[in-house]
Write an enzyme that holds these catalytic residues in place. Structure first.
Site, PDB file in Angstrom:
ATOM      1  N   LYS A 149       0.845  -1.189   0.000  1.00 22.91           N
ATOM      2  CA  LYS A 149       0.000   0.000   0.000  1.00 22.91           C
ATOM      3  C   LYS A 149       0.886   1.248   0.000  1.00 22.91           C
ATOM      4  CE  LYS A 149       0.639   1.295   4.484  1.00 22.91           C
ATOM      5  NZ  LYS A 149       1.113   2.590   4.935  1.00 22.91           N
ATOM      6  N   HIS A 179      -0.286  -4.895   6.403  1.00 21.92           N
ATOM      7  CA  HIS A 179       0.298  -5.720   7.475  1.00 21.92           C
ATOM      8  C   HIS A 179      -0.553  -5.725   8.742  1.00 21.92           C
ATOM      9  CE1 HIS A 179       2.106  -1.885   8.913  1.00 21.92           C
ATOM     10  NE2 HIS A 179       2.059  -2.470  10.092  1.00 21.92           N
ATOM     11  N   LYS A 183      -1.728  -9.171  11.821  1.00 21.35           N
ATOM     12  CA  LYS A 183      -1.540  -9.178  13.263  1.00 21.35           C
ATOM     13  C   LYS A 183      -2.499 -10.163  13.929  1.00 21.35           C
ATOM     14  CE  LYS A 183       0.171  -4.432  13.565  1.00 21.35           C
ATOM     15  NZ  LYS A 183       1.489  -4.833  14.084  1.00 21.35           N
ATOM     16  N   GLU A 217       1.075   7.116  17.430  1.00 21.31           N
ATOM     17  CA  GLU A 217       2.472   6.694  17.380  1.00 21.31           C
ATOM     18  C   GLU A 217       3.356   7.784  17.974  1.00 21.31           C
ATOM     19  OE1 GLU A 217       3.758   4.249  13.764  1.00 21.31           O
ATOM     20  OE2 GLU A 217       2.227   5.576  12.925  1.00 21.31           O
ATOM     21  N   ASP A 236      -1.758   7.073   4.110  1.00 22.22           N
ATOM     22  CA  ASP A 236      -0.847   6.102   4.716  1.00 22.22           C
ATOM     23  C   ASP A 236      -1.560   5.198   5.712  1.00 22.22           C
ATOM     24  OD1 ASP A 236       1.591   4.848   5.432  1.00 22.22           O
ATOM     25  OD2 ASP A 236       1.833   6.206   7.122  1.00 22.22           O
ATOM     26  N   HIS A 241      -4.909   0.867   6.777  1.00 21.53           N
ATOM     27  CA  HIS A 241      -4.886   0.114   8.032  1.00 21.53           C
ATOM     28  C   HIS A 241      -6.169   0.250   8.850  1.00 21.53           C
ATOM     29  CE1 HIS A 241      -0.793  -0.580   7.087  1.00 21.53           C
ATOM     30  NE2 HIS A 241      -0.293   0.524   7.584  1.00 21.53           N
TER      31      HIS A 241
END
Length: 474
Positions: A149, A179, A183, A217, A236, A241
């Site tokens: 991505k 990703h 998880k 983050e 992003d 996500h």
């Protein structure tokens, strides 16, 4: 999503093999799969990129150093074996002939039934030309193609990229990797919901007042300035996500846990999502962002996004989903919080009853907690909040979770697309975010170490965001 038969021989071609993702995740992921006995018995790894890192031996030394730096408790013999299978061949969008020849030689050396896995970790602007090269050289023929991505930069570029992919291969061979879906904790959402009759009946608008998906983050964009200047936080993190996690939280029960059934239900969620209202989206940029390398002095790129979105289904009608993520914030967490409706008030006095909350921590080892109301010890009927904590790593002692990229690389080798994004999902999510791309909100500055702009804190309403934890200032 389950164990399969031993894998046939593979040739892995890693575009962007000298980049950070390959060094930190892809090559260590392949090493750890080999250490766990999950790699094919016979395989070769061909790194590729525009610029040569030197001879094959020099590239192997680079791979060895990277693995020794990233992987704990490395096995010297296994390291020698993995590194011995590595080589490098330059290529670019204009010329992939030498690479195609190198792949054919590697496949010939591995015998019959060899499979080809092409991993494209390249800048978004280079993705479409590279895919065209794969078609022109025949590298795409029969290959499984992994696409990093973001999948385009808007609806038009996404559709153009998808059309180019369809010119060289079919959807069954395309693995759009996110990703977060690799998880353990994200996959555990499916198990928690659909394997527990205690949970699923309350997972709807009749019992819930809001859902938060919060991924702050502490890290800034150091070293990724050029990427963020071209991409920004919305592309992003949000359209990839966080929306994919939302799909798992909000989907209806799939008939089976296979790629078709699960992705069908996730796609229905995205179809039912209202396009974002720019008035309910907050953009932020941390102080000092414009001083980062490769960032324009007058950059208006967002490093923070908070937003409200609604899903117009019977299950979720009028329940706000609050999404927040950003760089240089007050903590690093990946948390889903479901807030339940409070019972009728009055029987426990004049003080309002705190709502129950189910909190899922999307850590490598899944954890969850439930905040419930209980009687405070003593002579009066006063309430206090008590928390029940579940740590799946402790409950499943001896079971070792796979790191996200390990799991997803293994699934590509198996041909299992369950945890990968389908083209119709990508298309719909670009439609959902399009109003914000067309009319972005103003970018508001926020201090490093804070929780974003004040407008984002207000977006969550009087109760606020679950993070930071109680007792700290938002």
């Amino acid at each position: 999503m389950f164990e399969h038969e031993p894998l046939p021989p593979h040739v892995f071609v890693l575009f962007g093999a000298t980049g950070d993702l390959a060094r930190r995740k892809l090559l260590p992921g392949l090493y750890r799969l080999a250490a766990a006995g999950r790699m094919p018995q016979d395989y070769a790894i061909i790194g590729s990129g525009r610029h040569s890192p030197g001879t094959d031996d020099e590239f192997r030394d680079r791979v060895r150093a990277g693995l020794e730096d990233v992987v704990d408790e490395i096995d010297p013999d296994l390291l020698d074996d993995v590194v011995s299978r590595v080589s490098f061949q330059t290529s670019d969008a204009e010329d992939g002939t030498d690479l195609a020849d190198a792949v054919q030689r590697a496949e010939a050396g591995l015998g019959d039934a060899v499979r080809r896995l092409l991993y494209l970790s390249v800048p978004p602007a280079a993705m479409e030309p590279m895919i065209g090269m794969l078609g022109d050289t025949g590298l795409a023929d029969g290959a499984r193609i992994v696409i990093e991505k973001p999948f385009g930069s808007d609806l038009d570029s996404s559709r153009s990229l998808d059309a180019t992919l369809k010119d060289v291969t079919d959807e069954d061979h395309v693995f759009r990797i996110d990703h977060f879906l690799g998880k353990e904790a994200v996959q555990n959402i499916v198990a928690l919901r659909f394997a527990n009759q205690l949970v699923e009946p309350a997972w709807n608008r009749d019992h819930l007042v809001s859902v938060q998906i919060d991924v702050p983050e502490e890290l800034d964009v150091a070293g990724r300035g050029s990427f963020y200047e071209a991409t920004g936080c919305l592309r992003d993190m949000i359209s990839t996500h966080l929306c994919q996690v939302l799909g798992f939280v909000a989907m209806e029960p799939p008939v089976r846990l296979d790629a078709t059934s699960l992705r069908n239900e996730k796609s229905k969620v995205f179809t039912a999502m209202r396009p974002l209202d720019p008035e309910r989206v907050v953009f932020g940029q941390y102080e000092g962002y414009t001083e980062e390398d490769d960032v324009a002095d007058d950059s208006a790129v967002e490093t923070f996004v908070a937003l409200e979105v609604f899903i117009d289904t019977e299950r979720w009608q009028d329940v706000p989903f609050l999404l927040r993520t950003g760089k240089a914030l007050g903590g690093t967490r990946r948390t889903i919080t479901l807030t339940f409706r409070t019972p009728p008030t009055g029987r426990f006095g004049d003080e309002p009853v705190e709502p129950d909350e189910l909190v899922l921590e999307l850590t490598d080892s899944p954890r969850m907690s439930v905040d419930l109301q209980a009687k405070r010890p003593g002579p009066t009927m006063e309430l206090t909040t008590s928390s029940l904590h579940l740590d799946l790593a402790e409950d499943a002692e001896g079971d070792v979770p796979l790191e996200a990229y390990e799991r997803l690389l293994l699934d590509v080798m198996r041909g299992d697309q369950t945890l990968f994004t389908r083209s119709d999902e990508v298309d719909r999510l670009w439609q959902v975010v399009a109003p914000v791309l067309e009319s972005p909100p103003p970018v508001r500055r926020y201090p490093r170490g804070s929780w974003g702009p004040q407008e984002a804190l207000e977006l969550a309403g009087p109760r606020g965001w679950r993070l930071p934890d109680e007792g700290t200032d938002a």
